[in-house]
Structure formats: C-alpha cells, structure tokens
Write a protein that holds these residues in place. Structure first.
Motif, PDB file in Angstrom:
ATOM      1  N   LYS A 111      19.715  -6.893  -6.068  1.00 35.60           N
ATOM      2  CA  LYS A 111      18.522  -7.617  -6.720  1.00 35.60           C
ATOM      3  C   LYS A 111      16.827  -7.464  -5.526  1.00 35.60           C
ATOM      4  N   LEU A 112      17.626  -6.783  -4.928  1.00 42.54           N
ATOM      5  CA  LEU A 112      16.196  -6.654  -3.728  1.00 42.54           C
ATOM      6  C   LEU A 112      14.959  -6.805  -3.952  1.00 42.54           C
ATOM      7  N   ARG A 113      14.564  -6.437  -4.849  1.00 38.89           N
ATOM      8  CA  ARG A 113      13.696  -5.602  -5.412  1.00 38.89           C
ATOM      9  C   ARG A 113      12.970  -6.722  -6.366  1.00 38.89           C
ATOM     10  N   TYR A 114      13.715  -7.583  -6.518  1.00 35.51           N
ATOM     11  CA  TYR A 114      13.301  -8.374  -7.858  1.00 35.51           C
ATOM     12  C   TYR A 114      11.896  -9.506  -6.912  1.00 35.51           C
ATOM     13  N   SER A 115      11.934  -9.376  -6.182  1.00 33.84           N
ATOM     14  CA  SER A 115      10.388 -10.341  -5.183  1.00 33.84           C
ATOM     15  C   SER A 115      10.562  -9.440  -4.755  1.00 33.84           C
ATOM     16  N   LEU A 116       9.707  -8.570  -4.329  1.00 30.43           N
ATOM     17  CA  LEU A 116       9.360  -7.251  -3.338  1.00 30.43           C
ATOM     18  C   LEU A 116       7.532  -7.028  -4.169  1.00 30.43           C
ATOM     19  N   GLU A 171      -0.856   0.882 -14.967  1.00 30.22           N
ATOM     20  CA  GLU A 171      -1.309  -0.797 -15.075  1.00 30.22           C
ATOM     21  C   GLU A 171      -0.306  -1.195 -14.549  1.00 30.22           C
ATOM     22  N   ARG A 172       1.231  -0.811 -14.748  1.00 28.85           N
ATOM     23  CA  ARG A 172       2.764  -1.772 -13.921  1.00 28.85           C
ATOM     24  C   ARG A 172       1.977  -0.978 -12.408  1.00 28.85           C
ATOM     25  N   LYS A 191       0.746  -0.994   0.075  1.00 27.70           N
ATOM     26  CA  LYS A 191       0.250  -0.217  -0.431  1.00 27.70           C
ATOM     27  C   LYS A 191       0.961   0.949  -0.058  1.00 27.70           C
ATOM     28  N   ASN A 192       1.949   1.226   0.796  1.00 23.56           N
ATOM     29  CA  ASN A 192       2.712   2.476   0.940  1.00 23.56           C
ATOM     30  C   ASN A 192       3.034   2.668   0.224  1.00 23.56           C
ATOM     31  N   HIS A 193       3.968   1.651  -1.435  1.00 19.05           N
ATOM     32  CA  HIS A 193       4.778   0.986  -2.487  1.00 19.05           C
ATOM     33  C   HIS A 193       4.179   2.415  -3.217  1.00 19.05           C
ATOM     34  N   THR A 194       2.748   1.508  -3.427  1.00 16.29           N
ATOM     35  CA  THR A 194       1.856   2.198  -4.311  1.00 16.29           C
ATOM     36  C   THR A 194       1.426   3.354  -4.271  1.00 16.29           C
ATOM     37  N   ASN A 195       1.644   4.452  -2.967  1.00 16.95           N
ATOM     38  CA  ASN A 195       1.603   5.142  -2.544  1.00 16.95           C
ATOM     39  C   ASN A 195       2.550   6.393  -3.564  1.00 16.95           C
ATOM     40  N   ARG A 218       0.332  -3.923  -6.962  1.00  8.30           N
ATOM     41  CA  ARG A 218       0.143  -3.296  -5.855  1.00  8.30           C
ATOM     42  C   ARG A 218      -1.230  -4.537  -5.583  1.00  8.30           C
ATOM     43  N   GLU A 219      -1.661  -5.638  -6.635  1.00 11.07           N
ATOM     44  CA  GLU A 219      -2.501  -6.738  -7.164  1.00 11.07           C
ATOM     45  C   GLU A 219      -1.176  -8.016  -6.454  1.00 11.07           C
ATOM     46  N   GLY A 220       0.350  -7.661  -6.452  1.00 14.24           N
ATOM     47  CA  GLY A 220       1.018  -8.693  -6.707  1.00 14.24           C
ATOM     48  C   GLY A 220       1.098  -9.681  -7.548  1.00 14.24           C
ATOM     49  N   ILE A 221       1.013  -8.992  -8.852  1.00 20.17           N
ATOM     50  CA  ILE A 221       1.253 -10.191  -9.929  1.00 20.17           C
ATOM     51  C   ILE A 221       2.558  -8.753 -11.111  1.00 20.17           C
TER      52      ILE A 221
END
Length: 319
Positions: free
Chosen positions: A314-319, A269-270, A242-246, A275-278
């Motif tokens: 590569k810390l944001r590859y799986s977030l 869309e991205r 939620k915070n990242h999306t904001n 946000r939806e975890g896709i």
C-alpha cells in the motif's frame, strides 16, 4: 517468472529495529513497518555492531567525537575508545554482505546512523548533527549502490516508496547479473524500467540510452558497471507529481485508439486530479491497469512502473 515470488529478498537491518533488546539502555526500537509489513517480502538479516564488538546490553552509551579531522567512537564519559574495534569488525563483516539488496539502519546511532548523527567536540562538549555512524559509513563505502535507509525516514511515504523501489530494482539487477549479463538482457531490463526511471528523473533517464547502446558485449564489465551506477543514481531521486503526471500521460497515449471519448475523458480527469493533489497516485494507476486488462499491450504490461513493489504494501495510497 513472478518478480514477487515466494523467495524473499535479503536485506540487512539494525537488530534493534526488529525488537531485539540490544540498545545501550537494554531496550529496542522496534519498527512495525519493518517487522510486520516488509518482513513478508524481505528476509531480514539483523546486525548490531555495538553488540558484535562486545559492548553488551545495557552498556555505557557511546558517541562520535571529532578531533581535528579524525572521527572516533568513544564512551560518552570518555572512559574508553572503541574506534579500532569497530573498524576491525567492519573490515571482517562487510565482505559477507555482498548478497544484500538493501539495508535499514537505526537513526541517530553513532554506529548505524545514516545522516545527522551528533558529532561531539572533546574541548567544548558541544555537538553538531553532521555525522554518519561508523559502521554505516564503511557500509556505504563498500557498497555504494546498495539502497540504505533509516527507520525514521521510512515514516515519510515518499522516502518509504523510494527505498522499497530501489530495493526491488537492485534485487532484479543482482538476479540478472547472477544469470549472466548480456546486451539483450540489459536492453530488456532497461525497457522494463523506462517509465519508472522517467518518474524519478526524466533528464537523467535520457542519458542512459547511450550507455546501453555503447555496451560492447557480455565482457564489457565497465559498461555494465557504468549503467547500473547511473541507474541507481536516478532512483535515488524522489518522484514528483509533475514527473508522475508526465509518465501517466505517456501511458494514457497507449489507449487513445481503444477507449471511448468518455473513457479518455475520465482517465484525463483522474490524472489531472492526481496532479492537483486531490487523488492519490493509486487511482490513475488502477484505472490504467484496468484498461490494460481490457486492451492488453505487451510492452506496457511489462513496465515496472505499474507495479514496482507488491500492491499489498500500500505504498501508493498516500502519494
């Protein structure tokens, strides 16, 4: 100046995590992530408190024992007590660690564990996972702002990125403090970390502004201390989707006059897919960085949020 220059960041670490055979059984607990990935950016300073007080390896195992309100460090068979030796060692060693920007400790260790270390009752021999290793407990007291994490928790991608974020941010503060803190320098530092702080805890971020505004000048040590204490407290909170999306939507707003309707739709869309975890966080971040190269914006380019640590990790590859 490149924040990720060739100069490595000084970080303390339990010796066994680098593969040194210092454990009670003569073995080690080598961390591949630490030794092969973080070591490219961190100048690790290994330490084994148990070896430092002369226990040797292999050795009898030791454990935390609680008697009334006192915690002691004893041999598992009760044949010796090294509590005072460990406290004397920490009193000698801790003043030498003020230059560190982080510390990685060995989980479950009665000397180094950060949380849930077994604490035994001498009368029943039962254990409760409620303790902190004796050395690490004193380390936390001496350096409450220092980012500290356990090796096991670093297997969690959210906790891993959180710790690395804190180390790089705290190091930047240390560099700033060494150069000499000024109101202008603090304002620039605060501006750089705006969106990273918002991603960690937007409500607490908003309370930082008055702290910056109320700094009386370069001699206001208490004001600067209050700021970095609140700053590091915010970074201890894990970022949420939620915070990242904001934050991503805030960044998107910088390009509303630059992008075509198709590009704006694609970026929206991205962000929604993240946000939806896709999609992982890396996808919308990379798209924003692409648009930033095409449409340079100085304020946005300086934001630590876009690159709080080297991409190679590569810390944001799986977030």
């Amino acid at each position: 100046m490149n924040r990720f220059s060739s100069e490595k960041i000084a970080v303390g670490i339990s010796s066994c995590l680098l593969g040194q055979e210092v454990r009670y059984d003569g073995g080690h607990k080598q961390s591949r992530f630490c030794r092969q990935e973080l070591a490219e950016y961190f100048d690790f300073e290994p330490n084994c408190p148990e070896m430092a007080i002369g226990l040797g390896s292999p050795r009898k195992s030791i454990r935390l024992v609680k008697q009334q309100d006192l915690i002691s460090l004893q041999a598992s068979d009760g044949s010796f007590d090294v509590t005072q030796k460990m406290l004397d060692y920490t009193q000698h060693r801790l003043p030498q660690l003020g230059h560190l920007s982080g510390y990685i400790v060995c989980a479950k260790s009665p000397s180094c564990g950060m949380e849930r270390v077994s604490v035994y009752s001498p009368s029943t021999n039962n254990a409760a996972k409620e303790g902190v290793g004796l050395f690490t407990a004193e380390l936390i007291k001496a350096y409450p702002l220092l980012p500290i994490e356990e090796d096991g928790r670093l297997n969690d991608p959210i906790l891993r990125e959180n710790f690395v974020n804190r180390v790089f941010a705290f190091h930047q503060w240390q560099v700033l403090a060494e150069q000499g803190l000024t109101v202008a320098a603090l304002q620039a530092f605060h501006a750089k970390y705006k969106y990273l702080l918002m991603a960690h805890h937007p409500e607490k971020y908003r309370k930082l502004g008055p702290l910056v505004a109320n700094i009386q000048g370069p001699h206001d040590k208490q004001g600067f201390d209050n700021y970095i204490k609140a700053f590091m407290e915010i970074l201890r909170h894990n970022c949420s989707r939620k915070n990242h999306t904001n934050v991503l939507q805030h960044l998107q707003g910088y390009f509303k006059r630059d992008l075509s309707s198709q590009q704006r739709s694609e970026l929206s869309e991205r962000i929604h897919q993240y946000r939806e975890g896709i999609l992982p966080l890396l996808v919308p971040i990379s798209l924003i960085q692409h648009y930033l190269r095409e449409h340079p914006k100085q304020y946005l380019a300086q934001q630590a949020y876009l690159s709080p640590h080297p991409d190679k990790l590569k810390l944001r590859y799986s977030l």
